[in-house]
Design an enzyme around this catalytic site. Structure first.
Site, mmCIF file in Angstrom:
data_model
loop_
_atom_site.group_PDB
_atom_site.id
_atom_site.type_symbol
_atom_site.label_atom_id
_atom_site.label_comp_id
_atom_site.label_asym_id
_atom_site.label_seq_id
_atom_site.Cartn_x
_atom_site.Cartn_y
_atom_site.Cartn_z
ATOM 1 N N CYS A 171 40.128 46.707 46.507
ATOM 2 C CA CYS A 171 39.161 46.136 45.554
ATOM 3 C C CYS A 171 38.250 47.183 44.943
ATOM 4 O O CYS A 171 37.696 46.981 43.872
ATOM 5 C CB CYS A 171 38.299 45.085 46.244
ATOM 6 S SG CYS A 171 39.175 43.921 47.285
ATOM 7 N N HIS A 212 30.748 39.923 44.839
ATOM 8 C CA HIS A 212 32.170 40.132 45.124
ATOM 9 C C HIS A 212 32.853 38.774 45.272
ATOM 10 O O HIS A 212 33.871 38.512 44.653
ATOM 11 C CB HIS A 212 32.316 40.959 46.402
ATOM 12 C CG HIS A 212 33.712 41.372 46.713
ATOM 13 N ND1 HIS A 212 34.545 41.940 45.784
ATOM 14 C CD2 HIS A 212 34.429 41.294 47.863
ATOM 15 C CE1 HIS A 212 35.713 42.201 46.342
ATOM 16 N NE2 HIS A 212 35.674 41.815 47.606
ATOM 17 N N HIS A 221 40.983 37.030 41.661
ATOM 18 C CA HIS A 221 40.743 38.368 42.202
ATOM 19 C C HIS A 221 41.787 39.318 41.647
ATOM 20 O O HIS A 221 42.960 39.280 42.030
ATOM 21 C CB HIS A 221 40.825 38.325 43.723
ATOM 22 C CG HIS A 221 40.329 39.560 44.406
ATOM 23 N ND1 HIS A 221 40.060 40.730 43.722
ATOM 24 C CD2 HIS A 221 40.043 39.824 45.713
ATOM 25 C CE1 HIS A 221 39.649 41.656 44.568
ATOM 26 N NE2 HIS A 221 39.625 41.125 45.779
#
Length: 562
Positions: A224, A365, A401
């Protein structure tokens, strides 16, 4: 004629502190007796020094951001992307790129109708993996935004320009198709492009070849956090004098059987196949996993000196970074959030920012997983004790995501929030988790004057003063970057000149500053931006007088040809 100074030339900048947690050590090695190791664990102390480091003033070492580009489930245009986020649209739907009927998860934020026309030659377009295609298009769009499209690139030294766009997995579709061919038809039928187009570095390499950049060019893989690692490394290349300009960010594509199977096997994905558009629901009590997405998000970064010489549209300034690791697990977050907490605190210190005084917005996040969302909240609570006036939202509720591209795409969304004064909603907020103590901008956009915006892969710090009527204000963002396992937080300094649109109630970018005149690359309806310390007064009447006075001087100078 008097030469006017660039509006950024005299603004403060943090020193290039690669790791503020590192202590200066002597060159003499002193041996110490071995220490007794015990099982007792010390209670984490979330404390930080109050002494802020000096700020860099050398224009050669100051790193500014001059362009943004992306490829997303909402298209390839930055403004359209943010408009659809503000509208609360979900980009999640059933997967149709391959037959996913046998998988426990059969949906995602898959990009459909991607158009590379005008950016990639047709012959190459047929061969490339989407990982390279997204990288090239996003990179070229960022260059256009930076005033370096097409022949305009001839004004820079290409030997001192590089590409640093990372990916978590590389060209997975080319690799997956190659495996099928190998199993069904034998090695002689495997494409000769299998190896080059599946390795992670082929994206930045293809872009560099296309635009002729011969500076540092490679990829970083850090899950990420990939985009932010690339921002960090690119800035260091510029500060060390290795490059004048870098394209930096992240890209990832994962919609093929092998990648979907891997995520399903580790039970990480939501299984709401009947309602895919409601599956990504950060902080909701009934969240059941993240939703896979894809895309690319990149920035053009260069030295302030270089940007000033070519009269680039400066939209942000990168300040520095801090790196740490919570050393806990390859998948599970540390429950007390200690690693994230200490990293945020170190970054705020390095940026010269007080969390209690200025932070009032968090783009989290927030992946919509049971453990991850709570661990992140714990860390944020450790740092931000006073939550009055706080707003927090989650871009992933709409675009899923996007893995390595998440930092780049959410950085762009956060910059747009600062520019427009509007926060996009966190959609799918049906039953908020009781652990949440922030306003999550649930289901509807909200107008918000941002002092500090923290993005949980990146954090943007913005000091804002007096937004009234048609006044033009300046916002100073301080940017810093830090890494926590596979998550990075960044802080940015960004001067933004904005004024109220005459046609509506939204804020639009203004053109340049009153001292230097409008810059063609950012001119909007003859708008006038003021970047002046006097305009920071909190009194609206004072701001109005200052703006009218500067506008009078500015128009008089232009009429006299000076």
């Amino acid at each position: 004629m008097v030469t006017q100074a660039h509006p950024l030339e005299h603004t403060p900048l943090l020193a290039n502190t690669l790791n503020p947690l590192r202590k200066i050590t002597s060159s003499v090695t002193v041996r110490t007796p071995p220490q007794l190791i015990t099982r007792r664990r010390q209670v984490p102390r979330f404390q930080i020094s109050t002494t802020a480091p000096k700020r860099e003033k050398d224009a050669r070492k100051r790193v500014v951001i001059t362009g943004m580009g992306l490829v997303s489930v909402f298209g390839n245009n930055v403004d359209t992307y943010y408009e659809r986020l503000l509208a609360g649209e979900s980009g999640v739907k059933s997967i149709d790129r391959f037959d996913a009927s046998e998988f426990p998860t059969r949906f995602g934020a898959q990009i459909c109708g991607f158009d590379s026309d005008g950016y990639i030659m047709a012959k190459n377009d047929r061969r490339l993996d989407d990982c390279q295609r997204y990288c090239i298009v996003a990179g070229k769009k960022a260059l256009e935004d930076s005033g370096l499209g097409g022949v305009q690139r001839s004004k820079i030294d290409k030997e001192r320009a590089g590409v640093l766009v990372g990916t978590g997995m590389g060209g997975t579709t080319v690799f997956s198709d190659g495996l099928v061919t190998l199993m069904e038809m034998g090695y002689k039928k495997v494409s000769p492009f299998l190896t080059p187009y599946s390795i992670p570095s082929m994206g930045p390499a293809s872009l560099a070849i296309d635009v002729g950049f011969m500076g540092p060019t490679y990829a970083i893989a850090a899950a990420c956090a990939t985009s932010n690692y690339c921002f960090y490394a690119a800035a260091n290349h510029i500060r060390e004098g290795v490059a004048d300009l870098m394209i930096a960010g992240g890209v990832d594509t994962g919609f093929n059987p092998i990648i979907l199977a891997g995520f399903c096997a580790c039970n990480a994905l939501s299984k709401r196949n009947d309602e895919p558009h409601t599956a990504s629901r950060p902080w909701d009590q009934n969240r059941d996993g993240f939703v896979m997405g894809e895309g690319a998000g990149v920035l053009v970064m260069e030295s302030l000196e270089h940007a000033m010489k070519r009269d680039a549209p400066i939209i942000a300034e990168y300040l520095g970074g801090a790196i740490n690791c919570d050393a806990y697990s390859i998948a599970a977050p540390r429950p007390d959030g200690f690693g994230i907490t200490s990293c945020i605190q170190s970054s705020l210190l390095n940026a010269g920012v007080s969390a209690e005084e200025v932070v009032n917005y968090i783009n989290a996040h927030a992946t919509s997983t049971k453990a991850g969302d709570i661990a992140e909240l714990t860390a944020l609570k450790n740092v931000f004790k006073n939550r009055e006036g706080f707003k927090m939202n989650a871009t992933k509720s709409m675009i899923g995501h996007s893995l390595a591209a998440a930092g780049g795409m959410e950085a762009i969304a956060t910059i747009k929030a600062i520019q427009t004064g509007w926060l996009h909603p966190t959609i799918n907020q049906f039953n908020l988790d009781p652990e949440v103590e922030f306003d999550t901008v649930g289901n509807h956009k909200q107008q918000h004057e941002i002092n500090v915006a923290i993005l949980k892969e990146e954090a943007f710090v913005c000091d804002a003063n007096g937004v009234e009527m048609k006044l033009v204000i300046s916002m100073e963002n301080r940017r810093m970057q830090m890494v926590v396992m596979d998550e990075i937080q960044c802080l940015t300094e960004r001067p933004i000149m904005m004024e109220r649109s005459a046609a509506g109630g939204t804020w639009v970018s203004a053109a340049g500053c009153a001292c230097c005149g409008p810059k063609p690359a950012c001119s909007i309806a003859g708008g006038l931006g003021v970047l002046c310390s006097l305009a920071h007064s909190s009194a609206p009447i004072v701001q109005t007088l200052i703006f009218d006075f500067l506008k009078f001087i500015y128009e008089g100078d232009r009429n006299e040809g000076t």
